[in-house]
Write a protein that holds these residues in place. Sequence first.
Motif, PDB file in Angstrom:
ATOM      1  N   GLY A 114      -2.839   7.417 -19.914  1.00 51.17           N
ATOM      2  CA  GLY A 114      -3.470   8.461 -20.772  1.00 51.17           C
ATOM      3  C   GLY A 114      -4.649   9.089 -20.003  1.00 51.17           C
ATOM      4  O   GLY A 114      -4.383   9.772 -19.094  1.00 51.17           O
ATOM      5  N   ASP A 115      -5.959   8.696 -20.252  1.00 48.37           N
ATOM      6  CA  ASP A 115      -7.124   9.256 -19.554  1.00 48.37           C
ATOM      7  C   ASP A 115      -7.593   8.646 -18.605  1.00 48.37           C
ATOM      8  O   ASP A 115      -8.353   8.954 -17.872  1.00 48.37           O
ATOM      9  N   VAL A 116      -6.911   7.668 -18.043  1.00 48.24           N
ATOM     10  CA  VAL A 116      -7.255   6.874 -16.962  1.00 48.24           C
ATOM     11  C   VAL A 116      -6.449   6.902 -15.994  1.00 48.24           C
ATOM     12  O   VAL A 116      -5.366   6.717 -16.063  1.00 48.24           O
ATOM     13  N   ILE A 117      -7.211   7.053 -14.628  1.00 47.53           N
ATOM     14  CA  ILE A 117      -6.221   7.183 -13.405  1.00 47.53           C
ATOM     15  C   ILE A 117      -6.606   5.927 -12.602  1.00 47.53           C
ATOM     16  O   ILE A 117      -7.711   5.661 -12.327  1.00 47.53           O
ATOM     17  N   PHE A 118      -5.806   5.120 -12.136  1.00 52.89           N
ATOM     18  CA  PHE A 118      -5.976   4.074 -11.329  1.00 52.89           C
ATOM     19  C   PHE A 118      -5.546   4.412  -9.720  1.00 52.89           C
ATOM     20  O   PHE A 118      -4.674   5.142  -9.459  1.00 52.89           O
ATOM     21  N   GLU A 119      -6.226   4.007  -8.864  1.00 55.33           N
ATOM     22  CA  GLU A 119      -6.494   4.143  -7.492  1.00 55.33           C
ATOM     23  C   GLU A 119      -6.389   2.867  -6.841  1.00 55.33           C
ATOM     24  O   GLU A 119      -7.151   1.744  -7.260  1.00 55.33           O
ATOM     25  N   GLN A 120      -5.661   2.735  -5.659  1.00 47.87           N
ATOM     26  CA  GLN A 120      -5.348   1.500  -4.849  1.00 47.87           C
ATOM     27  C   GLN A 120      -5.799   1.478  -3.457  1.00 47.87           C
ATOM     28  O   GLN A 120      -5.761   2.853  -3.082  1.00 47.87           O
ATOM     29  N   ALA A 121      -6.364   0.677  -2.781  1.00 40.87           N
ATOM     30  CA  ALA A 121      -6.588   0.615  -1.277  1.00 40.87           C
ATOM     31  C   ALA A 121      -6.282  -0.614  -0.783  1.00 40.87           C
ATOM     32  O   ALA A 121      -6.530  -1.566  -1.525  1.00 40.87           O
ATOM     33  N   TYR A 122      -5.811  -0.591   0.327  1.00 42.38           N
ATOM     34  CA  TYR A 122      -5.674  -1.884   1.214  1.00 42.38           C
ATOM     35  C   TYR A 122      -6.844  -2.478   1.904  1.00 42.38           C
ATOM     36  O   TYR A 122      -7.536  -1.660   2.350  1.00 42.38           O
ATOM     37  N   LEU A 123      -7.109  -3.852   1.667  1.00 43.97           N
ATOM     38  CA  LEU A 123      -8.057  -4.500   2.470  1.00 43.97           C
ATOM     39  C   LEU A 123      -7.522  -4.935   3.843  1.00 43.97           C
ATOM     40  O   LEU A 123      -6.307  -5.510   3.768  1.00 43.97           O
ATOM     41  N   GLU A 124      -7.933  -4.386   5.144  1.00 45.94           N
ATOM     42  CA  GLU A 124      -7.286  -4.838   6.130  1.00 45.94           C
ATOM     43  C   GLU A 124      -8.138  -5.431   7.259  1.00 45.94           C
ATOM     44  O   GLU A 124      -9.566  -5.079   7.133  1.00 45.94           O
ATOM     45  N   ARG A 125      -7.690  -6.522   7.934  1.00 48.56           N
ATOM     46  CA  ARG A 125      -8.505  -7.047   8.968  1.00 48.56           C
ATOM     47  C   ARG A 125      -7.456  -6.746  10.096  1.00 48.56           C
ATOM     48  O   ARG A 125      -6.424  -7.179  10.677  1.00 48.56           O
ATOM     49  N   GLY A 126      -8.054  -5.909  10.856  1.00 45.55           N
ATOM     50  CA  GLY A 126      -7.489  -5.298  12.215  1.00 45.55           C
ATOM     51  C   GLY A 126      -6.166  -4.390  11.626  1.00 45.55           C
ATOM     52  O   GLY A 126      -6.477  -3.506  10.963  1.00 45.55           O
ATOM     53  N   ASP A 127      -4.994  -4.687  12.090  1.00 43.11           N
ATOM     54  CA  ASP A 127      -3.833  -4.142  11.537  1.00 43.11           C
ATOM     55  C   ASP A 127      -3.076  -4.786  10.409  1.00 43.11           C
ATOM     56  O   ASP A 127      -2.096  -4.125  10.049  1.00 43.11           O
ATOM     57  N   VAL A 128      -3.708  -6.060   9.799  1.00 43.62           N
ATOM     58  CA  VAL A 128      -3.167  -6.822   8.921  1.00 43.62           C
ATOM     59  C   VAL A 128      -3.669  -6.500   7.645  1.00 43.62           C
ATOM     60  O   VAL A 128      -4.798  -6.575   7.540  1.00 43.62           O
ATOM     61  N   GLN A 129      -2.926  -6.048   6.669  1.00 42.86           N
ATOM     62  CA  GLN A 129      -3.212  -6.182   5.265  1.00 42.86           C
ATOM     63  C   GLN A 129      -3.475  -7.319   4.629  1.00 42.86           C
ATOM     64  O   GLN A 129      -2.439  -8.230   4.374  1.00 42.86           O
ATOM     65  N   ILE A 130      -4.602  -7.531   4.139  1.00 46.57           N
ATOM     66  CA  ILE A 130      -4.982  -8.914   3.432  1.00 46.57           C
ATOM     67  C   ILE A 130      -5.209  -9.056   2.194  1.00 46.57           C
ATOM     68  O   ILE A 130      -5.573  -9.853   1.356  1.00 46.57           O
ATOM     69  N   GLY A 131      -4.912  -7.916   1.310  1.00 50.92           N
ATOM     70  CA  GLY A 131      -5.312  -7.756  -0.172  1.00 50.92           C
ATOM     71  C   GLY A 131      -5.330  -6.253  -0.397  1.00 50.92           C
ATOM     72  O   GLY A 131      -5.137  -5.264   0.252  1.00 50.92           O
ATOM     73  N   LYS A 132      -5.751  -6.120  -1.910  1.00 50.15           N
ATOM     74  CA  LYS A 132      -5.781  -4.534  -2.368  1.00 50.15           C
ATOM     75  C   LYS A 132      -7.011  -4.623  -3.168  1.00 50.15           C
ATOM     76  O   LYS A 132      -7.466  -5.728  -4.036  1.00 50.15           O
TER      77      LYS A 132
END
Length: 124
Positions: A34-52
Motif C-alpha cells: 500500500g502506502d508503506v515502503i520497507f527498506e532493509q540493510a545488513y549489519l556487518e562485522r568486517g566483511d561478515v553479515q551478522i543480521g538485518k
Amino acid sequence: MKMLLIALTMLSASASVQVDTITTSEFSEFLELGDVIFEQAYLERGDVQIGKVVQATNLGNVDLCVISKLSQQRNVKNEFLYSGRMIIPAGLTLPLGGFTQINPRKSWYTKWQHAVSKNLRRCK
C-alpha cells in the motif's frame, strides 16, 4: 603472592583490547505494501553479515499499524522493536528493528513477514 597480583595487574593493563565495530550497509527497498515502503540493510562485522535491520516509510496521509514477525528462524535473535508492532505516522520513516546472529560460527536463516493495517488497535 603479592608479586603475582602485581604481575597479573600489569599484564592485564598492557594487554590490548580489540573492539568489534558493527557497520550498516546502505538501505535498499525490498517490499511495498500500500502506502508503506520497507527498506532493509545488513549489519556487518568486517566483511561478515551478522543480521538485518528494517525501516518503514509511510507515504500516505493517515497513520498505519505495521506488524513484523519472524515466521522461521535459525541462529537469529528477534530484535524487532515493540514486539514487531509499531504505528508509523503519516509521512515519516521509522526503524522497525530486525534480527541478529546468535552464534557467529554458524550459519543463520530466517523468513520474515510484514503486514500493514489501518486499525491502530492492532499495534497496542
